[in-house]
Write an enzyme that holds these catalytic residues in place. Structure first.
Site, PDB file in Angstrom:
ATOM      1  N   ASP A  82      11.503  -0.113  -5.604  1.00  0.00           N
ATOM      2  CA  ASP A  82      10.590   1.026  -5.629  1.00  0.00           C
ATOM      3  C   ASP A  82      11.256   2.319  -5.185  1.00  0.00           C
ATOM      4  O   ASP A  82      10.966   3.386  -5.726  1.00  0.00           O
ATOM      5  CB  ASP A  82       9.357   0.727  -4.774  1.00  0.00           C
ATOM      6  N   ASP A 134       2.262   1.892   8.125  1.00  0.00           N
ATOM      7  CA  ASP A 134       3.650   2.263   7.865  1.00  0.00           C
ATOM      8  C   ASP A 134       3.799   3.732   7.488  1.00  0.00           C
ATOM      9  O   ASP A 134       4.637   4.443   8.046  1.00  0.00           O
ATOM     10  CB  ASP A 134       4.247   1.396   6.742  1.00  0.00           C
ATOM     11  N   SER A 158       4.029  -9.192   2.037  1.00  0.00           N
ATOM     12  CA  SER A 158       3.743  -7.786   1.806  1.00  0.00           C
ATOM     13  C   SER A 158       3.203  -7.607   0.386  1.00  0.00           C
ATOM     14  O   SER A 158       3.555  -8.356  -0.515  1.00  0.00           O
ATOM     15  CB  SER A 158       5.024  -6.985   2.028  1.00  0.00           C
ATOM     16  N   ARG A 167       4.944   3.744 -10.272  1.00  0.00           N
ATOM     17  CA  ARG A 167       5.799   4.636  -9.476  1.00  0.00           C
ATOM     18  C   ARG A 167       6.079   5.980 -10.135  1.00  0.00           C
ATOM     19  O   ARG A 167       6.057   7.017  -9.451  1.00  0.00           O
ATOM     20  CB  ARG A 167       7.116   3.929  -9.137  1.00  0.00           C
TER      21      ARG A 167
END
Lengths: 405, 405, 405, 405
Positions: free
Chosen positions: D128, D17, D182, D99
């Site tokens: 996110d 990705d 995922s 993050r």
């Protein structure tokens, strides 16, 4: 603009801006416009709005004009007053509390006339767009929302006026030039912001105020009033029973006379910026002080302190537009539960811009002169109990102290 | 009274009550008394206390008289002001905040002179006994505490005066009869309670006030002042830099002149009863309003709202006497962390009992005229962002609405 | 002991300690004793208590034995479970929640038999005395309270047994020596504390546990169960509808089998000290996890987060004994308001000491697979909305960042 | 896409990705891409990312690969653990806490290489994107942000793979078909969501778990471990001093072996929807339990309860992406203030999916066996103090009761 709109309910004041929006909606969306004009006590005639709407081609059955003053005070202002709500320590939420009711009526009318959209005249920088639209979506999740100020290109005053003139929308003389500030009004308050108010170091000019006399021009003698409460809501002024809206109107008169309820605030908007506003909340300020006064004598400490801790969150929810949210309703349930015995009378002094409690009494008073007195209390309170109370409250601090030592 | 006491440090004002306590301690416990008299700005001469103590046989080296005014304002009042602390929505905690400092000094002196006990003149019904004693125990877990009002039988005025006369303690003329109310004073405030104030429906008589003129007698013209802040603390008035205590004294003068800071409150005591008090906090009231004003322009919304939510708890802790507790210190750490950029100047109008912000500015201003303006903002804010903001804030409300529908 | 007592209602278990209290009350106060024995699911026969009371001279009409199991679970345990209450992050409040109900029945019985006092067997160091007595006073402010453990001199085991023997109170063999720990039990839990548990570094010995198998001895295969909820309360296990008490009993069986709900906790008592307890709450632990599970799918975020923020306070109130207080009731009103749609089914796995949610469904689900899916959502969610959402959430942080920069 | 971008720092994993994003950025914005790959303990080789980036034309000096494991645990995970943070009562915030650190490094690198933009691979539906972008904007208010998933049309798997193949981006065999869910991983946890997990009634299939053994396959005997803490942070396992990241890795091993830290959660996202996720936080779960254990013995009640009340807000802030906000920092200041004496050792039992405290000790223990004991306490606690304590706590309830009566 992707979706086809058939019929839209517009919150319509009859003023220049919402008249331009009306026309713009007709043109841009080729849709039928339904106008809704509410009397929330803003002090303006509503019939001219009807005439103007008709002139712009709105069918008579699509023009809604409602007097919502009693509902506004009873179901929105009073519940909020029960909470002693203040945003950022100062602001009585006069604009915030009106938006949910307007949104609710728009959605009801949309259902009634089969409209698929609603529209309002709030700008893309302010809180009101949020309050309107959260209300819309909460009450009808599938409604379409048109916010012209976020869509169109009439962003300068000149462009707006040109559009109005091109479409035969009458432009009042005083709207030709730039207004020196912008206002919102209802039975609870008038707010002013923008332009001349944008420098927060400069004092608000006197011509901005419209609902209160300057305290310096207020009477030189104080006025004493009483307000009666029942279960948390004010029901009478100076012994005269009044409906919610009449009572607030009465307090507005008193507040106006004594210059009460002016507030110059630099506040934090939900959309992330600071703005400076000027608020006049004459009757609401008196009511706020009065409600705290009657709670002092009727509310238990546990309930009172819990209310104080919940209040900032409650006020923030209203300010941010979450009136129709589960969490506001939960807090309201807690607050309302506490008001059962908040019944009695406060005495207040109004003088030169301020309202003070000078006395309170209640058939449900929790104040016990017998317990509190410095005089002989005939055994109502055993002072020796205090020793144990202190000792056990101190125990953990002593254990901490030993650890330090 | 079980334990043998050798030496006790008494919080001694020099007045009748604490003089009687002094003598009573000497008699009852056959112990040495060490007197401690603090200048917290209560506005009384302290040297007479020394003379009186000596007269009652206290050794010169056992008479402590300290000027704590600067420490009081800098380390107690100012930290509390940073929190915008108000107890029960109104009270600026003028008595509460002084007690921990007195307790701390008593414990220090006890250590210094090798005393095994401390004593105070607070009654068994009030909050002050709790505040003193929680302070004592937190700072010295093994100290013995003597609270004469909870122990002795001198509970009537007559008995007290008889005891005084019997022991050659001078009784001032105005103490012979019953005082119509009782007071406490320091640089931050004067409180009055009891007797004539015990009926909460009756207005506080004018003769009770001592620190402020009646607003009706205040000047007919407003006075404009500025206050400068640095990192959350006031540092100058009208441009003149002042030490903490001098600054508060200056604001007290201004407040006195304009009749600012009177409060008639029916409050909830920690010991479980309601009481009615009258407070005069002239300078503190101005400071409280001023601090909110400077925060408006320098504090981020997230910090400001968190402070507002924590404040009632913080104020309750101080009121209840938990100044020296881990949780008060944790809250203080959070509050102080927020004050780093609370620097700038507020402009205020003082008039007839009220203090209002009329302007504020700061080198660390978070207010952006460019972002907030109704005029062309040159891209500082994209109004279309508001749509997504509202849509995602509304999403959960829409899902709720769908469930209802 | 100053007041004359005529008749006292004693919370009577029939065990050695409360039998001694019974006799001591008769002797010390020369008063009539009324015994009250409640079945709260502690798993003991109650009729022996009747026999013992009769033997000690209590009139038959003064012996009250009530099965309160359904009321206990329905009106005390379930409301608390709606709040997801945990004290200090861990403890399910099994003892705390039973005390208010016992207190309430004692006061009711006192009214019925014209008693002027109530009494209990809790010690002067624990929380239970506070919970009993706050309940008593809240429900009858004029009741007299006798707490023998704070009054008498039978403070050693030897003295107690001597007193018993002297007064022909049978002393069970296993009570002759020191019990290695003390317990309390009801349908929700069993607690153990004291003696062998007093060193918090030492593991709780296996013989202390009575309500659950050791997880190591639990079945090697997990068991899957379902629990149905209606409006926040559990109503069925594995599809079988059960009354509140039966349902909790059923979950207790399941929890016992799988060793679920053991807790070794060092906690903070309301009276100011730390203590170490061991709790077994088999069914309650399952219920707690299950309730969070059903809320996950039925409760809005705003409601859920508000509940989470209020919970620690709510739990503290129950722990400290303030069940019958305005603030607990206010919080309950808020919590209950949120539970209207908390209806549905959870699937759980029980295995070796733990209970986990593995599935949940509801007719009132707020979970939308269509909105959340990574797959094509057919316009249910416009990802571009996120940009505006983030931008306006970031605005204040950017203004802060500019100030720093 | 209006603005011209010159150079963008991409959070680059080296996977399919972000490789597609890399290429898409080059094409769409004709800009230089700088890649940043962080080792946060996700357990993947990083050098392949370098090779891939080079292959796609990134200059060697524009490829940043950093080992951030120690910083991650020390400055992000540990401060959060001090707060006992749990989102919605369950979730240890493993993704949320990583993050801000990635965002911070991207902004640092952007400064270093003179980039005007940053980019990430998070979708427009998740949390996110918010966490990344709030971090970016807080640390550099003028940075441009590119969120390809909100902009491009490669929204189906097929389109993405076609794009990859067209641009010679290697597509791993297992990425050709749809992945059944995922994941995100770092040293603290692995999260899984989407597709097979989207039906919240269905149990999470066993193949989804990667960090822990199934508890049913875990050892049949418990393992006893100790963890040492200093000032709130874990510093040793079984007596062996370890750096923050090594310590967490060690606890991960232990947790993996015993099947600890699995969580099936249906949670509320900040963007307004509910989602179902599966989390594995083996070491973090042990650490969370351990930290509560050491606090039990070292933290004062006032501090502990305040922490519990602040925690949900603190956790929400981290979940929502407000790590770099004044309010998170204020709460951290309060929390950190409390940890000064949180030093000592806990003993834990790990068994079949669960971690329990079985013992705790500390040089700063506040637990006093002498005070708490059922045995003779030699005057450490005067049980008679409890009477006064209860009486004054009850006073307001009695006054309430009198009003009702």
């Amino acid at each position: 603009m992707s979706d086809k709109i058939n019929r839209v309910v517009l919150a319509y004041s009859g003023g220049l801006d919402t008249s331009v929006i009306l026309k713009w909606l007709q043109q841009t969306y080729s849709c039928e416009v339904v106008t809704f004009t509410a009397d929330l006590g803003q002090g303006e005639e509503l019939e001219p709005a009807r005439a103007k709407a008709q002139l712009m081609g709105i069918k008579p059955e699509h023009i809604f004009i409602d007097d919502l003053r009693e509902e506004f005070v009873k179901d929105y202002v009073f519940p909020m007053m029960r909470a002693n709500a203040l945003y950022e320590g100062c602001y009585l939420l006069g604009t915030s509390i009106a938006r949910p009711l307007i949104a609710k009526r728009q959605i009801e009318i949309a259902r009634q006339v089969g409209a698929d959209a609603v529209s309002h005249g709030a700008t893309g920088k302010g809180n009101d767009q949020v309050r309107f639209e959260l209300g819309y979506y909460a009450l009808n999740p599938d409604i379409k929302v048109i916010a012209p100020w976020r869509e169109w290109d009439l962003t300068s005053r000149t462009a707006l006026i040109e559009f109005a003139e091109k479409h035969q929308i009458p432009v009042p003389k005083d709207k030709r030039g730039e207004s020196p500030f912008s206002t919102d009004a209802n039975l609870l308050h008038t707010s002013s912001e923008g332009k001349v108010l944008e420098d927060p170091w400069e004092e608000v000019p006197d011509y901005v105020f419209s609902r209160t006399v300057n305290p310096e021009d207020a009477p030189d003698s104080p006025e004493i009033i009483t307000i009666d409460f029942e279960r948390g809501d004010a029901v009478a002024v100076n012994g005269e029973g009044l409906s919610p809206a009449s009572l607030l109107a009465k307090l507005n008169e008193l507040g106006r006379t004594h210059g009460i309820g002016r507030l110059d605030l630099l506040e934090n908007r939900f959309v992330g910026m600071k703005s400076r506003g000027m608020y006049e909340t004459p009757g609401g300020t008196i009511l706020h002080v009065a409600h705290r006064g009657i709670e002092q004598i009727t509310l238990d400490r546990g309930a009172a302190h819990l209310k104080d801790e919940l209040m900032p969150r409650y006020a923030e929810l209203i300010y941010n537009g979450f009136w129709f949210s589960p969490e506001r309703e939960m807090l309201q349930a807690a607050i309302d539960h506490s008001q059962d015995k908040v019944t009695g009378t406060v005495r207040m002094k109004l003088y030169k811009g301020a309202a003070h409690i000078i006395g309170r009494k209640s058939p449900y008073s929790l104040y016990s002169e017998k317990v509190v007195t410095f005089e002989d209390d005939q055994g109502a309170y055993d002072q020796r109990d205090a020793e144990g109370f202190i000792k056990l409250n101190a125990l953990r601090l002593r254990l901490l102290g030993r650890r330090e030592g």
